[in-house]
Design a protein around this motif. Structure first.
Motif, PDB file in Angstrom:
ATOM      1  N   THR A   1       0.840  -1.168   0.000  1.00 21.48           N
ATOM      2  CA  THR A   1       0.000   0.000   0.000  1.00 21.48           C
ATOM      3  C   THR A   1       0.889   1.236   0.000  1.00 21.48           C
ATOM      4  OG1 THR A   1      -1.656  -1.165   1.281  1.00 21.48           O
ATOM      5  CG2 THR A   1      -1.799   1.232   1.213  1.00 21.48           C
ATOM      6  N   VAL A   2       0.575   2.161  -0.921  1.00 23.86           N
ATOM      7  CA  VAL A   2       1.317   3.415  -1.016  1.00 23.86           C
ATOM      8  C   VAL A   2       0.397   4.528  -0.559  1.00 23.86           C
ATOM      9  CG1 VAL A   2       2.453   5.036  -2.557  1.00 23.86           C
ATOM     10  CG2 VAL A   2       2.678   2.576  -2.953  1.00 23.86           C
ATOM     11  N   ILE A   3       0.868   5.257   0.436  1.00 23.26           N
ATOM     12  CA  ILE A   3       0.093   6.395   0.934  1.00 23.26           C
ATOM     13  C   ILE A   3       0.702   7.645   0.341  1.00 23.26           C
ATOM     14  CG2 ILE A   3      -0.595   7.689   2.974  1.00 23.26           C
ATOM     15  CD1 ILE A   3      -0.408   5.057   4.528  1.00 23.26           C
ATOM     16  N   GLY A   4      -0.088   8.340  -0.437  1.00 24.56           N
ATOM     17  CA  GLY A   4       0.395   9.563  -1.078  1.00 24.56           C
ATOM     18  C   GLY A   4      -0.096  10.789  -0.343  1.00 24.56           C
ATOM     19  N   GLU A   5       0.680  11.817  -0.452  1.00 22.78           N
ATOM     20  CA  GLU A   5       0.298  13.067   0.176  1.00 22.78           C
ATOM     21  C   GLU A   5      -0.423  13.925  -0.863  1.00 22.78           C
ATOM     22  OE1 GLU A   5       2.417  16.637   2.740  1.00 22.78           O
ATOM     23  OE2 GLU A   5       3.599  14.975   2.005  1.00 22.78           O
ATOM     24  N   LEU A   6      -1.472  14.600  -0.451  1.00 19.19           N
ATOM     25  CA  LEU A   6      -2.231  15.464  -1.342  1.00 19.19           C
ATOM     26  C   LEU A   6      -1.921  16.925  -1.014  1.00 19.19           C
ATOM     27  CD1 LEU A   6      -5.640  13.577  -1.315  1.00 19.19           C
ATOM     28  CD2 LEU A   6      -3.798  13.405  -2.978  1.00 19.19           C
ATOM     29  N   PHE A   7      -1.957  17.752  -2.040  1.00 15.56           N
ATOM     30  CA  PHE A   7      -1.551  19.146  -1.896  1.00 15.56           C
ATOM     31  C   PHE A   7      -2.655  20.084  -2.364  1.00 15.56           C
ATOM     32  CE2 PHE A   7       2.251  16.648  -2.224  1.00 15.56           C
ATOM     33  CZ  PHE A   7       3.079  17.193  -1.265  1.00 15.56           C
ATOM     34  N   SER A   8      -2.572  21.318  -1.884  1.00 21.31           N
ATOM     35  CA  SER A   8      -3.487  22.374  -2.319  1.00 21.31           C
ATOM     36  C   SER A   8      -2.737  23.328  -3.233  1.00 21.31           C
ATOM     37  CB  SER A   8      -4.023  23.154  -1.126  1.00 21.31           C
ATOM     38  OG  SER A   8      -4.858  22.339  -0.351  1.00 21.31           O
ATOM     39  N   LEU A   9      -3.453  23.853  -4.194  1.00 21.46           N
ATOM     40  CA  LEU A   9      -2.874  24.801  -5.138  1.00 21.46           C
ATOM     41  C   LEU A   9      -3.750  26.063  -5.175  1.00 21.46           C
ATOM     42  CD1 LEU A   9      -0.811  25.486  -7.368  1.00 21.46           C
ATOM     43  CD2 LEU A   9      -2.361  24.380  -8.989  1.00 21.46           C
ATOM     44  N   PRO A  10      -3.297  27.144  -4.518  1.00 21.02           N
ATOM     45  CA  PRO A  10      -4.037  28.405  -4.599  1.00 21.02           C
ATOM     46  C   PRO A  10      -3.647  29.160  -5.875  1.00 21.02           C
ATOM     47  CG  PRO A  10      -2.277  28.584  -2.986  1.00 21.02           C
ATOM     48  CD  PRO A  10      -2.231  27.184  -3.543  1.00 21.02           C
ATOM     49  N   PHE A  45      -9.383  34.777  -6.540  1.00 17.56           N
ATOM     50  CA  PHE A  45      -8.760  33.559  -6.025  1.00 17.56           C
ATOM     51  C   PHE A  45      -9.576  32.316  -6.362  1.00 17.56           C
ATOM     52  CE2 PHE A  45      -6.857  36.720  -3.221  1.00 17.56           C
ATOM     53  CZ  PHE A  45      -5.538  36.302  -3.222  1.00 17.56           C
ATOM     54  N   ALA A  46      -8.853  31.228  -6.598  1.00 20.78           N
ATOM     55  CA  ALA A  46      -9.454  29.903  -6.730  1.00 20.78           C
ATOM     56  C   ALA A  46      -8.533  28.928  -5.999  1.00 20.78           C
ATOM     57  CB  ALA A  46      -9.598  29.494  -8.191  1.00 20.78           C
ATOM     58  N   GLN A  47      -9.105  27.952  -5.340  1.00 22.97           N
ATOM     59  CA  GLN A  47      -8.337  26.988  -4.555  1.00 22.97           C
ATOM     60  C   GLN A  47      -8.608  25.589  -5.095  1.00 22.97           C
ATOM     61  OE1 GLN A  47      -6.367  27.709  -1.808  1.00 22.97           O
ATOM     62  NE2 GLN A  47      -5.886  25.617  -1.272  1.00 22.97           N
ATOM     63  N   PHE A  48      -7.528  24.848  -5.343  1.00 20.97           N
ATOM     64  CA  PHE A  48      -7.649  23.471  -5.783  1.00 20.97           C
ATOM     65  C   PHE A  48      -7.025  22.578  -4.718  1.00 20.97           C
ATOM     66  CE2 PHE A  48      -7.529  26.084  -9.585  1.00 20.97           C
ATOM     67  CZ  PHE A  48      -8.677  25.657 -10.234  1.00 20.97           C
ATOM     68  N   ASP A  49      -7.819  21.691  -4.160  1.00 20.94           N
ATOM     69  CA  ASP A  49      -7.363  20.807  -3.091  1.00 20.94           C
ATOM     70  C   ASP A  49      -7.200  19.382  -3.619  1.00 20.94           C
ATOM     71  OD1 ASP A  49      -7.403  22.863  -1.159  1.00 20.94           O
ATOM     72  OD2 ASP A  49      -9.569  22.616  -0.933  1.00 20.94           O
ATOM     73  N   ARG A  50      -6.481  18.593  -2.857  1.00 18.52           N
ATOM     74  CA  ARG A  50      -6.293  17.162  -3.122  1.00 18.52           C
ATOM     75  C   ARG A  50      -5.634  16.885  -4.469  1.00 18.52           C
ATOM     76  NH1 ARG A  50     -12.190  16.070  -1.232  1.00 18.52           N
ATOM     77  NH2 ARG A  50     -12.456  16.305  -3.448  1.00 18.52           N
ATOM     78  N   LEU A  51      -4.536  17.601  -4.727  1.00 16.85           N
ATOM     79  CA  LEU A  51      -3.759  17.339  -5.932  1.00 16.85           C
ATOM     80  C   LEU A  51      -2.551  16.481  -5.580  1.00 16.85           C
ATOM     81  CD1 LEU A  51      -3.727  20.840  -7.666  1.00 16.85           C
ATOM     82  CD2 LEU A  51      -5.108  18.860  -8.274  1.00 16.85           C
ATOM     83  N   VAL A  52      -2.273  15.536  -6.430  1.00 17.62           N
ATOM     84  CA  VAL A  52      -1.099  14.668  -6.257  1.00 17.62           C
ATOM     85  C   VAL A  52       0.143  15.471  -6.635  1.00 17.62           C
ATOM     86  CG1 VAL A  52      -0.023  12.516  -7.025  1.00 17.62           C
ATOM     87  CG2 VAL A  52      -2.503  12.672  -6.848  1.00 17.62           C
ATOM     88  N   LEU A  53       1.266  15.176  -5.971  1.00 19.88           N
ATOM     89  CA  LEU A  53       2.518  15.871  -6.258  1.00 19.88           C
ATOM     90  C   LEU A  53       2.955  15.554  -7.687  1.00 19.88           C
ATOM     91  CD1 LEU A  53       4.686  17.684  -5.040  1.00 19.88           C
ATOM     92  CD2 LEU A  53       5.927  15.626  -4.385  1.00 19.88           C
ATOM     93  N   SER A  73       6.413  20.551  -9.220  1.00 23.13           N
ATOM     94  CA  SER A  73       6.238  19.845  -7.955  1.00 23.13           C
ATOM     95  C   SER A  73       6.776  20.669  -6.791  1.00 23.13           C
ATOM     96  CB  SER A  73       6.967  18.496  -8.007  1.00 23.13           C
ATOM     97  OG  SER A  73       6.454  17.707  -9.046  1.00 23.13           O
ATOM     98  N   ALA A  74       7.866  21.381  -7.034  1.00 29.58           N
ATOM     99  CA  ALA A  74       8.456  22.217  -5.981  1.00 29.58           C
ATOM    100  C   ALA A  74       7.498  23.341  -5.575  1.00 29.58           C
ATOM    101  CB  ALA A  74       9.780  22.801  -6.463  1.00 29.58           C
ATOM    102  N   ASP A  75       6.756  23.873  -6.542  1.00 25.75           N
ATOM    103  CA  ASP A  75       5.769  24.915  -6.224  1.00 25.75           C
ATOM    104  C   ASP A  75       4.656  24.350  -5.346  1.00 25.75           C
ATOM    105  OD1 ASP A  75       7.198  26.711  -7.774  1.00 25.75           O
ATOM    106  OD2 ASP A  75       5.962  26.389  -9.558  1.00 25.75           O
ATOM    107  N   LEU A  76       4.224  23.128  -5.627  1.00 25.84           N
ATOM    108  CA  LEU A  76       3.193  22.494  -4.802  1.00 25.84           C
ATOM    109  C   LEU A  76       3.703  22.239  -3.389  1.00 25.84           C
ATOM    110  CD1 LEU A  76       1.438  19.866  -7.101  1.00 25.84           C
ATOM    111  CD2 LEU A  76       0.423  21.859  -6.038  1.00 25.84           C
TER     112      LEU A  76
END
Length: 143
Positions: A1-10, A45-53, A73-76
């Motif tokens: 099982t791989v647990i990935g981290e999710l990111f937000s992008l404002p 503004f717009a917010q995008f949540d739960r994006l994969v790296l 990816s570095a920006d995320l």
């Protein structure tokens, strides 16, 4: 099982003066697939949540003006706010205008007023001649 981290992008969509553009359509694209889309709020503004790296392209569209920005990816990871600047200086009657279009409109209106003033002046002179009303003779120079 791989647990990935999710990111937000404002994302913030702005005009040339730094004003937020409300109601802009913003899409997050990976390859040819749209991952997420949203409209901007009153501040732009717009917010995008739960994006994969990953690396994405953010595309902003506002009343016919489109701009895209690449997000790494570095920006995320850094949580960087992506700013997209569109060449909109102001909106007049709901029509977005770059500075060049606004200046052309202002100059055109000034020329229209000048031409109308000349036409009215010439018409008054012509109408006076037709009615037999002549302007007074110019004064004679002393001898």
């Amino acid at each position: 099982t791989v647990i990935g981290e999710l990111f937000s992008l404002p994302v913030r969509v702005i005009g040339t003066l730094g004003q937020g553009l409300a109601g802009a359509n913003v899409r997050v694209v990976k390859g040819a697939v749209t991952v997420a889309s949203a409209s901007t709020d009153q501040g732009g503004f717009a917010q995008f949540d739960r994006l994969v790296l990953d690396t994405y392209t953010v595309v902003a569209n506002y009343k016919g003006y489109t701009q895209e920005v690449s997000v790494s990816s570095a920006d995320l990871l850094a949580g960087k706010v992506v700013e997209i600047t569109l060449p909109i200086y102001t909106e007049l009657l709901g029509i977005p205008m770059p500075l060049s279009t606004l200046l052309a409109l202002i100059i055109g209106l000034i020329l229209l007023v000048v031409v109308l003033a000349i036409i009215v002046s010439e018409y008054r002179w012509w109408r006076g001649r037709r009615l037999g009303v002549y302007p007074p003779a110019p004064p004679k120079a002393p001898k």
